[in-house]
Design a protein around this motif. Structure first.
Motif, short mmCIF file in Angstrom:
data_model
loop_
_atom_site.label_atom_id
_atom_site.label_comp_id
_atom_site.label_asym_id
_atom_site.label_seq_id
_atom_site.Cartn_x
_atom_site.Cartn_y
_atom_site.Cartn_z
N SER A 99 0.81 -1.21 0.00
CA SER A 99 0.00 0.00 0.00
C SER A 99 0.85 1.27 0.00
O SER A 99 2.01 1.27 0.39
N ASN B 277 -4.19 3.19 -2.87
CA ASN B 277 -4.30 2.16 -3.91
C ASN B 277 -5.11 0.95 -3.47
O ASN B 277 -4.80 -0.18 -3.83
N GLN B 278 -6.18 1.18 -2.73
CA GLN B 278 -7.05 0.08 -2.33
C GLN B 278 -8.51 0.44 -2.68
O GLN B 278 -9.26 0.95 -1.84
N PRO B 279 -8.90 0.20 -3.93
CA PRO B 279 -10.28 0.53 -4.33
C PRO B 279 -11.29 -0.39 -3.65
O PRO B 279 -10.99 -1.54 -3.34
N SER B 280 -12.46 0.14 -3.40
CA SER B 280 -13.56 -0.68 -2.89
C SER B 280 -14.45 -1.02 -4.09
O SER B 280 -14.18 -0.58 -5.21
N PRO C 15 -15.30 6.53 -8.00
CA PRO C 15 -14.98 5.36 -7.17
C PRO C 15 -14.66 5.77 -5.74
O PRO C 15 -14.23 6.89 -5.48
N TYR D 121 -12.46 4.57 -2.36
CA TYR D 121 -11.32 3.75 -1.94
C TYR D 121 -11.42 3.43 -0.47
O TYR D 121 -12.09 4.14 0.28
N ARG E 36 -10.50 12.28 -4.69
CA ARG E 36 -10.53 10.86 -4.33
C ARG E 36 -11.30 10.73 -3.03
O ARG E 36 -11.06 11.46 -2.07
N PHE F 54 -12.81 8.25 0.16
CA PHE F 54 -12.40 7.12 0.98
C PHE F 54 -13.47 6.77 2.00
O PHE F 54 -14.10 7.67 2.55
N ASN G 76 -5.25 6.53 -11.24
CA ASN G 76 -6.27 5.48 -11.23
C ASN G 76 -5.70 4.09 -11.50
O ASN G 76 -6.45 3.14 -11.63
N GLU H 258 -4.23 1.71 -9.68
CA GLU H 258 -3.93 1.30 -8.31
C GLU H 258 -2.93 0.16 -8.23
O GLU H 258 -2.10 0.11 -7.34
#
Length: 187
Positions: free
Chosen positions: A27, A45-48, A65, A67, A121, A123, A157, A159
């Protein structure tokens, strides 16, 4: 891989290549707050599987998106952005990168399509460390601290390649690390 930089607002925390904690494996974390009491950051760098419209129904036309910022406060939404010129709010945490701001004003800008995805971004949750915890983890070589990055990296984007990109950006001393397999037993 001993880091010579201390953690501070706007710097990146880059996980060591073999960290197995699923919350932080490979990460890159942007530090948004660092005080004597502790540190707050967001995993970049941890997309949901979620989109902003899933969390905020009145923004049904937004496909931004979301994250996973970290394992703490997963019932909260946070954002970082580089659109201070339109939002006129937020705390600058790095040159041209802001944390938070007036969410009602942001919703209007989003509804009017006045913000692009590469400017913001979102979160769910955040990463948090207690008073001495992060210092100890850095001493144990769990994290590399870096201020060597272009602001575009924060809103990248791609990730999957972000961790590798920031490692390579640290210079020749670290570049070889970017090719380490995620599981050394597979080597």
């Amino acid at each position: 891989m001993l880091s010579r930089l201390d953690p501070s607002v706007g710097r990146l925390l880059i996980s060591e290549p073999f960290l197995t904690d699923p919350n932080f494996k490979r990460s890159v974390v942007l530090i948004a707050e660092h005080q004597e009491e502790g540190t707050v950051g967001f995993v970049l760098n941890q997309p949901s599987a979620l989109f902003l419209k899933d969390l905020i129904p009145e923004l049904e036309d937004t496909d931004f998106p979301v994250y996973i910022g970290g394992p703490v406060g997963t019932d909260t939404v946070h954002f970082i952005h580089r659109c201070h010129d339109r939002l006129n709010d937020g705390e600058e945490i790095a040159k041209g990168i802001y944390w938070g701001g007036n969410f009602e004003a942001l919703k209007i800008l989003l509804a009017n399509n006045s913000i692009e995805q590469d400017e913001i971004r979102f979160f769910i949750g955040y990463s948090g460390w207690g008073m001495e915890q992060l210092k100890r983890e850095i001493k144990e070589n769990t994290w590399i601290v870096s201020d060597q990055y272009h602001p575009d990296v924060v809103f990248n984007n791609n990730e999957e390649d972000l961790w590798r990109e920031v490692i390579i950006n640290l210079g020749p001393k670290y570049a070889h690390v970017s090719n380490f397999p995620s599981n050394p037993n597979l080597n």
